[in-house]
Enzyme design. Structure first.
Site, PDB file in Angstrom:
ATOM      1  N   ARG A 203      -9.339   2.601   9.186  1.00  0.00           N
ATOM      2  CA  ARG A 203      -8.991   1.216   9.539  1.00  0.00           C
ATOM      3  C   ARG A 203     -10.156   0.510  10.227  1.00  0.00           C
ATOM      4  O   ARG A 203     -10.051  -0.677  10.512  1.00  0.00           O
ATOM      5  CB  ARG A 203      -7.821   1.187  10.523  1.00  0.00           C
ATOM      6  CG  ARG A 203      -6.448   1.517   9.963  1.00  0.00           C
ATOM      7  CD  ARG A 203      -5.735   0.280   9.471  1.00  0.00           C
ATOM      8  NE  ARG A 203      -4.433  -0.022  10.002  1.00  0.00           N
ATOM      9  CZ  ARG A 203      -3.298   0.601   9.747  1.00  0.00           C
ATOM     10  NH1 ARG A 203      -3.284   1.696   9.046  1.00  0.00           N
ATOM     11  NH2 ARG A 203      -2.177   0.136  10.225  1.00  0.00           N
TER      12      ARG A 203
ATOM     13  N   ARG B 205      11.420 -10.948   4.559  1.00  0.00           N
ATOM     14  CA  ARG B 205      12.072  -9.668   4.241  1.00  0.00           C
ATOM     15  C   ARG B 205      13.282  -9.438   5.142  1.00  0.00           C
ATOM     16  O   ARG B 205      13.241  -9.696   6.342  1.00  0.00           O
ATOM     17  CB  ARG B 205      11.053  -8.544   4.432  1.00  0.00           C
ATOM     18  CG  ARG B 205      11.561  -7.196   4.029  1.00  0.00           C
ATOM     19  CD  ARG B 205      10.426  -6.264   3.748  1.00  0.00           C
ATOM     20  NE  ARG B 205       9.693  -5.903   4.960  1.00  0.00           N
ATOM     21  CZ  ARG B 205       8.727  -4.999   4.977  1.00  0.00           C
ATOM     22  NH1 ARG B 205       8.357  -4.396   3.874  1.00  0.00           N
ATOM     23  NH2 ARG B 205       8.113  -4.716   6.093  1.00  0.00           N
TER      24      ARG B 205
ATOM     25  N   ARG C  95      -0.757  -8.833  13.233  1.00  0.00           N
ATOM     26  CA  ARG C  95      -1.208  -7.674  12.438  1.00  0.00           C
ATOM     27  C   ARG C  95      -2.276  -8.089  11.417  1.00  0.00           C
ATOM     28  O   ARG C  95      -3.220  -7.356  11.143  1.00  0.00           O
ATOM     29  CB  ARG C  95      -0.024  -7.021  11.721  1.00  0.00           C
ATOM     30  CG  ARG C  95       0.905  -6.292  12.711  1.00  0.00           C
ATOM     31  CD  ARG C  95       2.207  -5.890  12.069  1.00  0.00           C
ATOM     32  NE  ARG C  95       2.072  -4.804  11.131  1.00  0.00           N
ATOM     33  CZ  ARG C  95       2.916  -4.570  10.128  1.00  0.00           C
ATOM     34  NH1 ARG C  95       3.944  -5.369   9.923  1.00  0.00           N
ATOM     35  NH2 ARG C  95       2.727  -3.559   9.330  1.00  0.00           N
TER      36      ARG C  95
ATOM     37  N   LYS D 221       0.816  -1.227   0.000  1.00  0.00           N
ATOM     38  CA  LYS D 221       0.000   0.000   0.000  1.00  0.00           C
ATOM     39  C   LYS D 221       0.845   1.270   0.000  1.00  0.00           C
ATOM     40  O   LYS D 221       0.632   2.169  -0.785  1.00  0.00           O
ATOM     41  CB  LYS D 221      -0.835   0.024   1.286  1.00  0.00           C
ATOM     42  CG  LYS D 221      -2.254  -0.276   1.112  1.00  0.00           C
ATOM     43  CD  LYS D 221      -3.099  -0.067   2.341  1.00  0.00           C
ATOM     44  CE  LYS D 221      -2.515   0.090   3.674  1.00  0.00           C
ATOM     45  NZ  LYS D 221      -2.092  -0.842   4.546  1.00  0.00           N
TER      46      LYS D 221
ATOM     47  N   ARG E  11      13.348  -7.005  10.625  1.00  0.00           N
ATOM     48  CA  ARG E  11      12.695  -6.031  11.514  1.00  0.00           C
ATOM     49  C   ARG E  11      11.766  -6.758  12.479  1.00  0.00           C
ATOM     50  O   ARG E  11      11.152  -7.756  12.111  1.00  0.00           O
ATOM     51  CB  ARG E  11      11.842  -5.056  10.684  1.00  0.00           C
ATOM     52  CG  ARG E  11      12.645  -3.924  10.116  1.00  0.00           C
ATOM     53  CD  ARG E  11      11.856  -3.085   9.153  1.00  0.00           C
ATOM     54  NE  ARG E  11      10.422  -3.058   9.433  1.00  0.00           N
ATOM     55  CZ  ARG E  11       9.550  -2.377   8.692  1.00  0.00           C
ATOM     56  NH1 ARG E  11       9.967  -1.691   7.647  1.00  0.00           N
ATOM     57  NH2 ARG E  11       8.276  -2.386   8.966  1.00  0.00           N
TER      58      ARG E  11
HETATM   59  P1  AMP Z   1       0.982   1.489   9.482  1.00  0.00           P
HETATM   60  O1  AMP Z   1       2.313   2.110   9.219  1.00  0.00           O
HETATM   61  O2  AMP Z   1      -0.120   2.056   8.603  1.00  0.00           O
HETATM   62  O3  AMP Z   1       1.012  -0.015   9.473  1.00  0.00           O
HETATM   63  O4  AMP Z   1       0.578   1.928  10.978  1.00  0.00           O
HETATM   64  C1  AMP Z   1       1.372   1.564  12.079  1.00  0.00           C
HETATM   65  C2  AMP Z   1       0.514   1.508  13.328  1.00  0.00           C
HETATM   66  O5  AMP Z   1      -0.088   2.799  13.574  1.00  0.00           O
HETATM   67  C3  AMP Z   1      -0.664   0.548  13.259  1.00  0.00           C
HETATM   68  O6  AMP Z   1      -0.302  -0.776  13.597  1.00  0.00           O
HETATM   69  C4  AMP Z   1      -1.614   1.158  14.288  1.00  0.00           C
HETATM   70  O7  AMP Z   1      -1.201   0.856  15.606  1.00  0.00           O
HETATM   71  C5  AMP Z   1      -1.400   2.633  14.077  1.00  0.00           C
HETATM   72  N1  AMP Z   1      -2.357   3.185  13.083  1.00  0.00           N
HETATM   73  C6  AMP Z   1      -2.064   3.693  11.849  1.00  0.00           C
HETATM   74  N2  AMP Z   1      -3.190   4.101  11.228  1.00  0.00           N
HETATM   75  C7  AMP Z   1      -4.206   3.844  12.075  1.00  0.00           C
HETATM   76  C8  AMP Z   1      -5.628   4.011  12.011  1.00  0.00           C
HETATM   77  N3  AMP Z   1      -6.233   4.528  10.929  1.00  0.00           N
HETATM   78  N4  AMP Z   1      -6.361   3.619  13.093  1.00  0.00           N
HETATM   79  C9  AMP Z   1      -5.789   3.118  14.187  1.00  0.00           C
HETATM   80  N5  AMP Z   1      -4.468   2.897  14.313  1.00  0.00           N
HETATM   81  C10 AMP Z   1      -3.674   3.263  13.270  1.00  0.00           C
END
Ligand code: AMP
Length: 208
Positions: A88, A122, A163, A13, A152
């Site tokens: 989300r 990865r 996740r 994404k 990582r």
């Molecule tokens: P990402 O880089 O998009 O995977 O986001 C990393 C972390 O940030 C996620 O695992 C969530 O803990 C938090 N996060 C990011 N976007 C959201 C969202 N829209 N709603 C809730 N938590 C979020």
């Protein structure tokens, strides 16, 4: 155009959103990036978000909704944007609909087995940022720059699985939500990076 990118962790994404933003000359709004910056700068939002992110949980809806509402009001968003990582949850999508109109939702569709293999295989170089997959390394443990490659923490299989569970329980219902609104465009995310990029671009051009 106001666009949402939807898809599980590891679907590509972020990479695709960035390229499409460059092509359309609109900003990429990644709530993950905004939250990570807030944590680094130890802002009140960052302090609230940290424990949830560290536990691989979603940050509470009201925290991210406020962040996005504020960000979308800025000048650079007035000609369109891509939301990457937001909404989300269905309540986030419902809140978004009260302050913004979406033109398209792009879903990158990838099977769990492919994601687990991609992410847990990865390896990254923390010195130069290069990324590899173990299948291409033939046992090599060093980067082309000569430094060690590492896995990582959030690519460890147990973290990847947790996740993905969060995605299926809390985010996947958005696919149906946006399908019902006639906005959903499903893209096969198991293709190569170039093919995915071209599919997204032609889908968006067709509805422009
Ligand atoms: P990402 O880089 O998009 O995977 O986001 C990393 C972390 O940030 C996620 O695992 C969530 O803990 C938090 N996060 C990011 N976007 C959201 C969202 N829209 N709603 C809730 N938590 C979020």
């Amino acid at each position: 155009m106001n666009i949402i990118f939807l898809g599980p962790p590891g679907a590509g994404k972020g990479t695709q959103a960035q390229r499409i933003c460059d092509a359309l000359n609109i900003p990429q709004i990644s709530t993950g990036d905004i939250l990570r910056r807030a944590i680094k700068e130890q802002t009140p939002t960052g302090l609230k978000a940290k424990s949830f992110i560290d536990a691989d949980k979603l940050v509470p809806d009201e925290v991210v909704i406020d962040i996005v509402k504020e960000r979308l009001a800025q000048d650079d968003c007035q000609n369109g944007y891509i939301l990457d990582g937001f909404p989300r949850t269905v309540p986030q999508a419902e809140a978004l609909a009260t302050f913004a109109n979406m033109d398209a939702v792009v879903e990158l569709d990838v099977a769990d087995e492919v994601l687990v293999n991609r992410l847990s295989g990865r390896r990254v170089c923390l010195t130069c940022g290069a990324t590899y997959h173990v299948n291409m390394l033939n046992g090599e443990t060093k980067c082309k720059c000569g430094k060690d490659l590492i896995q990582r923490d959030d690519d460890k299989p147990e973290t990847v699985l947790s996740r993905l569970t969060v995605y299926h329980n809390q985010t996947a219902p958005l696919v149906e939500y946006y399908e019902g609104k006639g906005l959903l465009h499903k893209i096969d995310g198991a293709q190569g990076v170039e093919e995915i990029y071209n599919s997204i671009l032609s889908t968006l051009e067709a509805i422009r």
